[in-house]
Design an enzyme around this catalytic site. Structure first.
Site, short mmCIF file in Angstrom:
data_model
loop_
_atom_site.label_atom_id
_atom_site.label_comp_id
_atom_site.label_asym_id
_atom_site.label_seq_id
_atom_site.Cartn_x
_atom_site.Cartn_y
_atom_site.Cartn_z
N CYS A 151 -30.70 -74.46 114.90
CA CYS A 151 -31.09 -73.06 114.93
C CYS A 151 -30.70 -72.40 113.61
CB CYS A 151 -30.42 -72.33 116.09
SG CYS A 151 -31.30 -72.50 117.67
N HIS A 184 -37.66 -80.89 117.11
CA HIS A 184 -37.46 -81.53 115.81
C HIS A 184 -37.93 -82.98 115.87
CE1 HIS A 184 -33.98 -83.20 117.90
NE2 HIS A 184 -33.85 -84.07 116.93
N CYS A 209 -26.31 -74.93 118.74
CA CYS A 209 -27.34 -75.83 118.23
C CYS A 209 -27.31 -75.85 116.70
CB CYS A 209 -28.72 -75.37 118.71
SG CYS A 209 -30.07 -76.29 117.94
N HIS A 253 -35.70 -72.15 119.34
CA HIS A 253 -34.94 -73.20 120.02
C HIS A 253 -35.65 -73.72 121.28
CE1 HIS A 253 -31.27 -75.38 121.19
NE2 HIS A 253 -31.57 -75.00 122.43
N GLN A 262 -37.94 -86.75 113.15
CA GLN A 262 -37.13 -87.42 112.15
C GLN A 262 -38.02 -88.20 111.21
OE1 GLN A 262 -33.38 -89.17 113.79
NE2 GLN A 262 -34.41 -88.86 115.74
N HIS A 280 -33.53 -78.72 120.43
CA HIS A 280 -34.32 -77.95 119.47
C HIS A 280 -35.53 -78.80 119.00
CE1 HIS A 280 -34.20 -74.53 116.52
NE2 HIS A 280 -35.19 -75.29 116.05
N ASN A 308 -38.94 -87.90 119.05
CA ASN A 308 -38.56 -88.23 120.42
C ASN A 308 -38.49 -86.91 121.15
OD1 ASN A 308 -38.02 -90.87 119.49
ND2 ASN A 308 -35.90 -90.33 119.06
ZN LIG Z 1 -31.72 -74.69 118.26
#
Ligand SMILES: [Zn+2]
Length: 388
Positions: A93, A208, A90, A155, A210, A206, A195
């Protein structure tokens, strides 16, 4: 190797420290820290990216559809972007020992923001360059910026799992990015969004979100501004303010109401589960929120996300899109008004709403659920003591 970048570190409201540095290929990386020893400045996050990354030169273009007037970004390089890598690969991470170095070169972080390696919009505005030289098809550099916001170093976590303190740090990061990206040359609108779920098409698990800084006002906002201008001409009022006041007065679609924020299901919702969250005070964007509004937002946003996860029995993690609608940067600030649109494409456990011919082809929407029933369910699944 060149001298290590000097991080520019400063304390910002909400007990957050912001530290800026650059990745190996020149992209910007920002840490937003709320934990010790970083928040007090007692220690500094890792500032050197040891990867051997060549600076990326993207030449993303955008073309204007002569039939709708909408700009469409043509970003062919995005076809090669990372897609659902295993957890040990990932890129979001922290880059500890024993794993592939990722995008954040530290052993740990609280909230981290960096420029997307595969942006849909990047660079500076350039000369117009019509497709095939024909002015019927305007084409320009797709200037702007795309950033990734990592909500946590964990994660397997999710935004809804964050504590209010960490959620408040994300709010601070959103406000910071909105203010800073709004000042870039050519940027017309800034969109912070998340999303969540493979059903929505995420390419990284992970947690997150934007931030897109667009070189144009988006089609949805253009449509909203036309409606808001007509409403102002007819009534003298602000459309989004009047909708919020009307929803609070009607009550049947209200989900929650706090000191500074209220959430409701819009009367003409399009999506199977859709809720809007708006501040009580007229503000154009996240950067204009005061400290008290940011504090409460951290709580009510977590509350809403957790209600989404309880909406369907048997669905532990509801796939969703959470998008912050903000006023355009350079015009019609007073017509736009900050609000969140949070919605899911899941219409029942295991059943996705696909955009059918009427929606995809004609933008004529059919919603199979009553907004009032969705609001009642979102009130029913409130945590004890948070209903209101
Ligand atoms: Zn991750």
């Amino acid at each position: 190797m060149s001298a290590p970048p000097r991080g520019v570190s400063r304390a910002v409201p909400g007990s957050v420290r912001r530290t800026a540095t650059r990745l190996a290929d020149g992209r910007e990386l920002l840490y937003f820290d709320d934990s010790e020893p970083y928040v007090s400045g007692g220690a500094t996050r890792e500032l050197v990216d040891r990867r051997d990354l060549a600076p990326v030169r993207r030449s993303t273009r955008m073309r204007r559809d002569p039939l709708t007037g909408d700009w469409v970004a043509i970003a062919a390089h995005r076809m090669t972007r990372t897609h659902l890598p295993p957890a040990d690969l990932c890129p979001l991470c922290p880059s500890g020992t024993g794993r592939e170095p990722g995008e954040v070169p530290a052993d740990d972080y609280d909230v981290a923001v960096f420029e997307n390696r595969f942006p849909s919009f990047s660079g500076e505005p350039g000369e117009a360059d019509p497709v095939d030289g024909d002015p019927l098809w305007p084409q320009r550099a797709a200037a702007g910026r795309c950033e990734v916001v990592c909500f946590t170093a964990e994660h397997s976590s999710a935004f809804a799992d964050l504590g209010p303190r960490r959620a408040r740090t994300v709010v601070e990061a959103w406000a910071d990015r909105t203010a800073e990206l709004s000042a870039l040359p050519g940027v017309e609108q800034v969109f912070c969004f998340e999303n969540r779920g493979e059903e929505i098409g995420v390419t990284l698990h992970h947690p997150h979100g934007q931030v897109y800084a667009y070189p144009f006002v988006t089609p949805r906002t253009e449509a909203l501004l036309r409606r808001a201008a007509a409403h102002r001409a007819a009534t003298g009022g602000n459309l989004l303010r009047d909708v919020l006041d009307a929803e609070r007065a009607a009550g049947s679609r209200m989900v929650l109401s706090g000191q500074a924020w209220s959430a409701y299901v819009p009367a003409a919702a399009r999506w199977p589960v859709e809720v809007h969250l708006a501040p009580h005070r007229d503000v154009a964007d996240l950067a204009e929120l005061d400290d008290a509004e940011r504090d409460e937002l951290a709580h009510v946003y977590l509350d809403l996300l957790r209600r989404m996860d309880r909406f369907f029995d048997g669905v532990e993690r509801l796939p969703y899109i959470a998008g912050w609608h903000q006023a355009p940067v350079r015009r019609d600030r007073a017509l736009g008004r900050l609000h969140l649109q949070l919605f899911s494409v899941l219409r029942a456990p295991g059943k996705l709403k696909y955009l059918a011919g009427s929606e995809s082809g004609m933008a004529a929407w059919v919603n199979d659920t009553a907004p009032e029933a969705v609001a009642a369910r979102l009130r029913e699944v409130a945590e004890q003591g948070t209903a209101g």
